[in-house]
Design a protein around this motif. Structure first.
Motif, PDB file in Angstrom:
ATOM      1  N   MET A   1       0.875  -1.039  -0.221  1.00  0.00           N
ATOM      2  CA  MET A   1       0.128  -0.129   0.166  1.00  0.00           C
ATOM      3  C   MET A   1       1.151   1.215  -0.067  1.00  0.00           C
ATOM      4  O   MET A   1       1.934   1.217   0.354  1.00  0.00           O
ATOM      5  N   LEU A   2       0.132   2.393  -0.468  1.00  0.00           N
ATOM      6  CA  LEU A   2       0.971   3.464  -0.359  1.00  0.00           C
ATOM      7  C   LEU A   2       1.066   4.127   1.014  1.00  0.00           C
ATOM      8  O   LEU A   2      -0.019   3.904   1.646  1.00  0.00           O
ATOM      9  N   ASN A   3       2.138   4.675   1.310  1.00  0.00           N
ATOM     10  CA  ASN A   3       2.261   5.322   2.814  1.00  0.00           C
ATOM     11  C   ASN A   3       1.943   6.714   2.603  1.00  0.00           C
ATOM     12  O   ASN A   3       2.842   7.579   1.843  1.00  0.00           O
ATOM     13  N   PHE A   4       0.753   7.341   3.183  1.00  0.00           N
ATOM     14  CA  PHE A   4       0.512   8.611   2.820  1.00  0.00           C
ATOM     15  C   PHE A   4       1.185   9.471   4.089  1.00  0.00           C
ATOM     16  O   PHE A   4       0.951  10.698   4.076  1.00  0.00           O
ATOM     17  N   ASP A   5       2.138   8.914   4.768  1.00  0.00           N
ATOM     18  CA  ASP A   5       3.049   9.715   5.683  1.00  0.00           C
ATOM     19  C   ASP A   5       3.873  10.666   4.709  1.00  0.00           C
ATOM     20  O   ASP A   5       4.689  11.523   5.347  1.00  0.00           O
ATOM     21  N   ILE A   6       4.125  10.399   3.628  1.00  0.00           N
ATOM     22  CA  ILE A   6       5.320  11.072   2.767  1.00  0.00           C
ATOM     23  C   ILE A   6       4.650  12.581   2.619  1.00  0.00           C
ATOM     24  O   ILE A   6       5.317  13.448   2.298  1.00  0.00           O
ATOM     25  N   PHE A   7       3.603  13.030   2.865  1.00  0.00           N
ATOM     26  CA  PHE A   7       2.848  14.297   2.770  1.00  0.00           C
ATOM     27  C   PHE A   7       3.086  15.143   4.241  1.00  0.00           C
ATOM     28  O   PHE A   7       2.579  16.390   4.470  1.00  0.00           O
ATOM     29  N   LYS A   8       3.756  14.403   5.053  1.00  0.00           N
ATOM     30  CA  LYS A   8       3.984  15.292   6.467  1.00  0.00           C
ATOM     31  C   LYS A   8       4.885  16.264   6.267  1.00  0.00           C
ATOM     32  O   LYS A   8       5.594  16.456   5.329  1.00  0.00           O
ATOM     33  N   GLN A   9       5.151  17.041   6.981  1.00  0.00           N
ATOM     34  CA  GLN A   9       6.132  18.186   7.351  1.00  0.00           C
ATOM     35  C   GLN A   9       7.491  17.652   7.085  1.00  0.00           C
ATOM     36  O   GLN A   9       8.036  16.670   7.710  1.00  0.00           O
ATOM     37  N   LYS A  10       8.125  17.903   5.857  1.00  0.00           N
ATOM     38  CA  LYS A  10       9.668  17.691   5.694  1.00  0.00           C
ATOM     39  C   LYS A  10      10.577  18.765   5.702  1.00  0.00           C
ATOM     40  O   LYS A  10      10.007  19.783   5.436  1.00  0.00           O
ATOM     41  N   GLY A  21      11.329  13.151  -7.401  1.00  0.00           N
ATOM     42  CA  GLY A  21      10.834  11.917  -7.642  1.00  0.00           C
ATOM     43  C   GLY A  21       9.461  11.854  -8.648  1.00  0.00           C
ATOM     44  O   GLY A  21       9.354  11.107  -9.350  1.00  0.00           O
ATOM     45  N   LEU A  22       8.512  13.011  -8.244  1.00  0.00           N
ATOM     46  CA  LEU A  22       7.121  12.673  -8.724  1.00  0.00           C
ATOM     47  C   LEU A  22       7.658  13.334 -10.116  1.00  0.00           C
ATOM     48  O   LEU A  22       6.818  12.941 -10.850  1.00  0.00           O
ATOM     49  N   ALA A  64       8.031   3.408 -14.199  1.00  0.00           N
ATOM     50  CA  ALA A  64       7.529   4.673 -13.365  1.00  0.00           C
ATOM     51  C   ALA A  64       6.843   4.357 -12.162  1.00  0.00           C
ATOM     52  O   ALA A  64       7.137   4.731 -11.247  1.00  0.00           O
ATOM     53  N   PHE A  65       5.972   3.307 -12.318  1.00  0.00           N
ATOM     54  CA  PHE A  65       5.162   2.943 -11.167  1.00  0.00           C
ATOM     55  C   PHE A  65       5.977   2.143 -10.140  1.00  0.00           C
ATOM     56  O   PHE A  65       5.932   2.376  -8.845  1.00  0.00           O
ATOM     57  N   VAL A  66       7.038   1.677 -10.388  1.00  0.00           N
ATOM     58  CA  VAL A  66       8.082   0.807  -9.347  1.00  0.00           C
ATOM     59  C   VAL A  66       8.913   2.072  -8.727  1.00  0.00           C
ATOM     60  O   VAL A  66       8.866   1.870  -7.523  1.00  0.00           O
ATOM     61  N   ARG A  67       9.174   3.058  -9.493  1.00  0.00           N
ATOM     62  CA  ARG A  67       9.843   4.247  -8.872  1.00  0.00           C
ATOM     63  C   ARG A  67       8.832   4.844  -8.135  1.00  0.00           C
ATOM     64  O   ARG A  67       9.331   5.289  -6.895  1.00  0.00           O
ATOM     65  N   LEU A  68       7.633   4.946  -8.185  1.00  0.00           N
ATOM     66  CA  LEU A  68       6.799   5.618  -7.520  1.00  0.00           C
ATOM     67  C   LEU A  68       6.360   4.913  -6.125  1.00  0.00           C
ATOM     68  O   LEU A  68       6.343   5.494  -4.973  1.00  0.00           O
ATOM     69  N   LEU A  69       6.374   3.740  -6.208  1.00  0.00           N
ATOM     70  CA  LEU A  69       6.101   2.778  -4.947  1.00  0.00           C
ATOM     71  C   LEU A  69       7.635   3.122  -4.126  1.00  0.00           C
ATOM     72  O   LEU A  69       7.231   3.035  -2.860  1.00  0.00           O
TER      73      LEU A  69
END
Length: 75
Positions: A1-10, A21-22, A64-69
């Motif tokens: 599954m995608l980890n939506f914690d990547i959108f926290k404060q960085k 990366g995007l 591309a999808f492997v890199r996104l994951l």
């Protein structure tokens, strides 16, 4: 599954790497779709058979999808 914690404060460095990366994901996705559907590209690479262009396009989209994951799994 995608980890939506990547959108926290960085930090700015992490934010830049996320945006980079995007952008890389979008670049590979567009390149894959261009290899499959864009007619002028097919004329430019007429030495590659049609099934070869489709295989290259599918490979680029898969990559591309492997890199996104992998981008979503980083800390």
């Amino acid at each position: 599954m995608l980890n939506f914690d990547i959108f926290k404060q960085k930090s700015p460095k992490q934010r830049f790497l996320l945006i980079l990366g995007l952008a890389t994901f979008l670049l590979y996705l567009i390149m894959g779709l261009a290899f499959i559907f864009w007619a002028p590209l097919a004329l430019r690479f007429n030495f590659i058979p049609t099934w070869g262009r489709i295989a290259i396009g599918i490979f680029l989209i898969f990559y591309a999808f492997v890199r996104l994951l992998s981008l979503g799994r980083r800390d």
